[in-house]
Design a protein around this motif. Structure first.
Motif, mmCIF file in Angstrom:
data_model
loop_
_atom_site.group_PDB
_atom_site.id
_atom_site.type_symbol
_atom_site.label_atom_id
_atom_site.label_comp_id
_atom_site.label_asym_id
_atom_site.label_seq_id
_atom_site.Cartn_x
_atom_site.Cartn_y
_atom_site.Cartn_z
ATOM 1 N N SER A 108 -6.858 0.222 -2.228
ATOM 2 C CA SER A 108 -8.136 -0.267 -1.725
ATOM 3 C C SER A 108 -8.075 -1.756 -1.412
ATOM 4 O O SER A 108 -8.680 -2.224 -0.446
ATOM 5 N N MET A 109 -7.326 -2.500 -2.222
ATOM 6 C CA MET A 109 -7.194 -3.939 -2.005
ATOM 7 C C MET A 109 -6.501 -4.259 -0.676
ATOM 8 O O MET A 109 -6.698 -5.329 -0.104
ATOM 9 N N GLN A 110 -5.677 -3.338 -0.190
ATOM 10 C CA GLN A 110 -4.954 -3.586 1.062
ATOM 11 C C GLN A 110 -5.770 -3.177 2.298
ATOM 12 O O GLN A 110 -5.395 -3.508 3.418
ATOM 13 N N LEU A 111 -6.866 -2.469 2.072
ATOM 14 C CA LEU A 111 -7.632 -1.930 3.200
ATOM 15 C C LEU A 111 -8.093 -2.981 4.214
ATOM 16 O O LEU A 111 -7.969 -2.766 5.422
ATOM 17 N N PRO A 112 -8.647 -4.111 3.772
ATOM 18 C CA PRO A 112 -9.131 -5.083 4.767
ATOM 19 C C PRO A 112 -8.049 -5.539 5.740
ATOM 20 O O PRO A 112 -8.336 -5.822 6.909
ATOM 21 N N PHE A 113 -6.784 -5.583 5.284
ATOM 22 C CA PHE A 113 -5.699 -6.069 6.134
ATOM 23 C C PHE A 113 -5.344 -5.078 7.238
ATOM 24 O O PHE A 113 -4.641 -5.431 8.185
ATOM 25 N N ILE A 122 -11.586 5.527 -5.748
ATOM 26 C CA ILE A 122 -11.859 6.659 -4.847
ATOM 27 C C ILE A 122 -11.802 6.212 -3.394
ATOM 28 O O ILE A 122 -11.216 6.890 -2.539
ATOM 29 N N ILE A 123 -12.400 5.052 -3.085
ATOM 30 C CA ILE A 123 -12.370 4.543 -1.711
ATOM 31 C C ILE A 123 -10.936 4.244 -1.289
ATOM 32 O O ILE A 123 -10.508 4.581 -0.182
ATOM 33 N N GLY A 124 -10.163 3.615 -2.197
ATOM 34 C CA GLY A 124 -8.772 3.320 -1.888
ATOM 35 C C GLY A 124 -7.950 4.573 -1.703
ATOM 36 O O GLY A 124 -7.055 4.633 -0.854
ATOM 37 N N ALA A 125 -8.257 5.603 -2.489
ATOM 38 C CA ALA A 125 -7.514 6.856 -2.392
ATOM 39 C C ALA A 125 -7.927 7.654 -1.166
ATOM 40 O O ALA A 125 -7.166 8.487 -0.680
ATOM 41 N N THR A 126 -9.130 7.425 -0.676
ATOM 42 C CA THR A 126 -9.631 8.197 0.455
ATOM 43 C C THR A 126 -9.365 7.487 1.780
ATOM 44 O O THR A 126 -8.733 8.033 2.681
ATOM 45 N N VAL A 127 -9.831 6.252 1.915
ATOM 46 C CA VAL A 127 -9.614 5.498 3.155
ATOM 47 C C VAL A 127 -8.299 4.742 3.014
ATOM 48 O O VAL A 127 -8.275 3.549 2.765
ATOM 49 N N MET A 128 -7.188 5.442 3.165
ATOM 50 C CA MET A 128 -5.883 4.836 2.888
ATOM 51 C C MET A 128 -5.408 3.994 4.065
ATOM 52 O O MET A 128 -5.395 4.456 5.204
ATOM 53 N N PRO A 129 -5.015 2.737 3.808
ATOM 54 C CA PRO A 129 -4.697 1.817 4.904
ATOM 55 C C PRO A 129 -3.541 2.268 5.782
ATOM 56 O O PRO A 129 -3.623 2.183 7.017
ATOM 57 N N HIS A 130 -2.447 2.776 5.173
ATOM 58 C CA HIS A 130 -1.296 3.122 6.005
ATOM 59 C C HIS A 130 -1.566 4.345 6.869
ATOM 60 O O HIS A 130 -0.865 4.581 7.857
ATOM 61 N N ILE A 155 -19.620 -3.265 9.524
ATOM 62 C CA ILE A 155 -20.339 -3.058 8.247
ATOM 63 C C ILE A 155 -19.421 -2.343 7.253
ATOM 64 O O ILE A 155 -19.357 -2.712 6.071
ATOM 65 N N VAL A 156 -18.697 -1.322 7.730
ATOM 66 C CA VAL A 156 -17.745 -0.608 6.871
ATOM 67 C C VAL A 156 -16.691 -1.578 6.344
ATOM 68 O O VAL A 156 -16.377 -1.594 5.142
ATOM 69 N N ALA A 157 -16.148 -2.408 7.243
ATOM 70 C CA ALA A 157 -15.149 -3.392 6.815
ATOM 71 C C ALA A 157 -15.752 -4.355 5.799
ATOM 72 O O ALA A 157 -15.110 -4.712 4.801
ATOM 73 N N GLY A 158 -17.007 -4.762 6.033
ATOM 74 C CA GLY A 158 -17.679 -5.685 5.112
ATOM 75 C C GLY A 158 -17.892 -5.068 3.737
ATOM 76 O O GLY A 158 -17.699 -5.727 2.708
ATOM 77 N N VAL A 159 -18.298 -3.785 3.714
ATOM 78 C CA VAL A 159 -18.502 -3.083 2.438
ATOM 79 C C VAL A 159 -17.205 -3.043 1.641
ATOM 80 O O VAL A 159 -17.192 -3.297 0.425
ATOM 81 N N ILE A 160 -16.105 -2.756 2.325
ATOM 82 C CA ILE A 160 -14.802 -2.691 1.660
ATOM 83 C C ILE A 160 -14.438 -4.042 1.055
ATOM 84 O O ILE A 160 -14.001 -4.139 -0.101
ATOM 85 N N VAL A 161 -14.635 -5.122 1.824
ATOM 86 C CA VAL A 161 -14.301 -6.467 1.340
ATOM 87 C C VAL A 161 -15.174 -6.851 0.150
ATOM 88 O O VAL A 161 -14.680 -7.353 -0.869
ATOM 89 N N VAL A 162 -16.488 -6.596 0.258
ATOM 90 C CA VAL A 162 -17.413 -6.969 -0.821
ATOM 91 C C VAL A 162 -17.094 -6.210 -2.108
ATOM 92 O O VAL A 162 -17.078 -6.797 -3.199
ATOM 93 N N ALA A 189 0.832 -1.210 0.000
ATOM 94 C CA ALA A 189 0.000 0.000 0.000
ATOM 95 C C ALA A 189 0.862 1.254 0.000
ATOM 96 O O ALA A 189 0.571 2.233 -0.700
ATOM 97 N N ILE A 190 1.949 1.245 0.782
ATOM 98 C CA ILE A 190 2.824 2.415 0.850
ATOM 99 C C ILE A 190 3.529 2.632 -0.483
ATOM 100 O O ILE A 190 3.678 3.767 -0.959
#
Length: 450
Positions: free
Chosen positions: A396-401, A231-239, A431-438, A130-131
């Motif tokens: 975004s793909m790294q967010l669930p981790f 957009i979700i990946g760019a906004t809710v950034m995992p690191h 629910i937020v985590a579930g939405v991201i995974v789905v 992600a970084i």
């Protein structure tokens, strides 16, 4: 199934006893003094800073690519996605701050003190990916800004971008508050630049407000879904979750129940206000793209260079393109600082490996520069635009981790005690985590079989 091995002993709170407890960012931990008395706003001002460092990641060059593509192709439709992802970010960042303040551990340290070495190594790899993806966006964004403002070729700009490895060192040597002031000043520059462009674009208010209402086509249109997840990946950034859980500990609040409770209140206020600024800037980029490009029939504008060339002629404002490029450069510089800090936190937290900041920065920048140079040489600017959007999907793909361990920790009463989140908040977080995974699974299915 528990990710911990049976032979790993834990204490009453569920932390592994074989993992030593070290302070997160020890060189600045508890270094910012807090007023012991006075009106409430003095306490708030003392906590202002970490939220703005975190907010930088929500308006970095990667956001520009996804917001420009979404606005030019689909008008104001994806404003609802920006709003939703921002609300998700506000919730998750409040949980990250809570974790750091209550446990005296950042998210990476909490993972290391909970999971087995094998699981921790995999989580570290996911976060490093992600970084690197974020760094890729910063390199491209900074290189494009340098080309637009000074005519420097993209490859040359990418190489120059590596030199900003030393920017964080300079700022940190002046003190953490100086670092925060630098970041806030650049955020103000970005906000002013886009405020001027919004006024010039004069978007129809009714259409903009309607864009904040969710539409079913977002999920049924594969192209729209791809940009949505970007957009979700760019906004809710995992690191950034790792970053916030660490830098809130720079405040010298009392490490007791009363002090932690007050710190959570002010830190959450700080991050919420800062992320509302990020919402304005993200929405402004998309609104300008929709009002300028989509409205005039330029629905294929996904490249920052294209946007720069078209803005001034279409808006009838000569300085519009220059403001756009200045804001982009400020965004790239800001993102450099926060991504470097996040990289240090992640490496020290997961691996207890301490590299000099300049060495770590040059390493990650070197990894990011290689694909930029290759893609630019083969495909030119068009290739870098596609690479920029793709980097945000990787994020975004790294967010669930990052999200799943965070929610699990702050819901655990053994680890958090009285500060564990309520079942209601935990349900929303899951629910937020579930939405991201789905959403990620659907994107993978569309990519592989669509």
């Amino acid at each position: 199934m528990d990710a911990r091995s049976p032979d790993l002993t834990t204490d009453a709170a569920g932390w592994r006893t074989d993992v030593p407890t070290t302070k997160s960012l020890a060189e600045v931990n508890a270094s910012v003094a807090l007023p012991t008395a006075g009106v409430w706003w003095r306490r708030l001002l003392a906590f202002v800073g970490p939220g703005y460092l975190v907010s930088v990641g929500y308006m970095d060059p990667g956001n520009w690519a996804t917001d420009l593509a979404g606005g030019s192709k689909f008008g104001y439709t994806l404003l609802s996605v920006i709003l939703l992802s921002n609300l998700m970010a506000i919730l998750l960042q409040s949980l990250a701050a809570r974790l750091g303040i209550v446990t005296d551990r950042d998210l990476a340290q909490a993972c290391r003190a909970t999971y087995s070495p094998a699981v921790n190594f995999l989580l570290w790899l996911a976060c490093e990916a992600a970084i690197i993806a974020c760094d890729l966006a910063e390199v491209i964004g900074t290189a494009i800004a340098l080309k637009l403002l000074f005519g420097i070729p993209l490859i040359g700009g990418a190489l120059i971008a590596a030199l900003d490895a030393f920017l964080l060192l300079l700022l940190m040597n002046r003190g953490f508050r100086f670092l925060e002031a630098f970041v806030i000043a650049l955020l103000a520059v970005i906000a002013v630049c886009f405020a001027v462009q919004i006024v010039a674009a004069a978007p129809p208010v009714a259409e903009v407000l309607h864009g904040f209402m969710p539409k079913s086509e977002i999920f049924t249109n594969p192209e729209m879904l791809y940009i949505t997840i970007g957009i979700i990946g760019a906004t809710v950034m995992p690191h950034n979750l790792y970053l916030h859980s660490s830098i809130v500990q720079t405040r010298a609040y009392e490490r007791n129940e009363t002090g932690r409770r007050e710190a959570i209140k002010w830190a959450t206020t700080d991050s919420t206000i800062a992320l509302m600024l990020a919402l304005f800037i993200n929405a402004a980029i998309l609104v300008v793209a929709a009002a300028t490009f989509h409205k005039s029939g330029h629905s294929d504008v996904a490249e920052i260079g294209q946007a720069f060339e078209l803005l001034s002629p279409l808006l009838g404002l000569g300085i519009a393109s220059t403001l756009f490029a200045i804001a982009l450069l400020a965004s790239g510089l800001n993102s450099t600082v926060t991504a470097t800090l996040a990289g240090q936190i992640v490496m020290e937290g997961f691996l207890d490996l301490r590299l000099p900041s300049w060495a770590r920065r040059l390493l990650t920048r070197g990894i990011a520069i290689i694909p930029v140079i290759i893609v630019t040489a083969i495909y030119g600017e068009r290739g870098t635009a596609d690479l920029l959007v793709f980097s945000q999907v990787v994020l975004s793909m790294q967010l669930p981790f990052a999200v799943i361990p965070l929610v699990r920790f702050v819901s655990d009463r053994r680890k958090m005690g009285k500060f564990a989140i309520s079942p209601y908040v935990a349900a929303i977080a899951w629910i937020v985590a579930g939405v991201i995974v789905v959403l990620n699974l659907k994107l993978l299915a569309d990519t592989l079989f669509g």
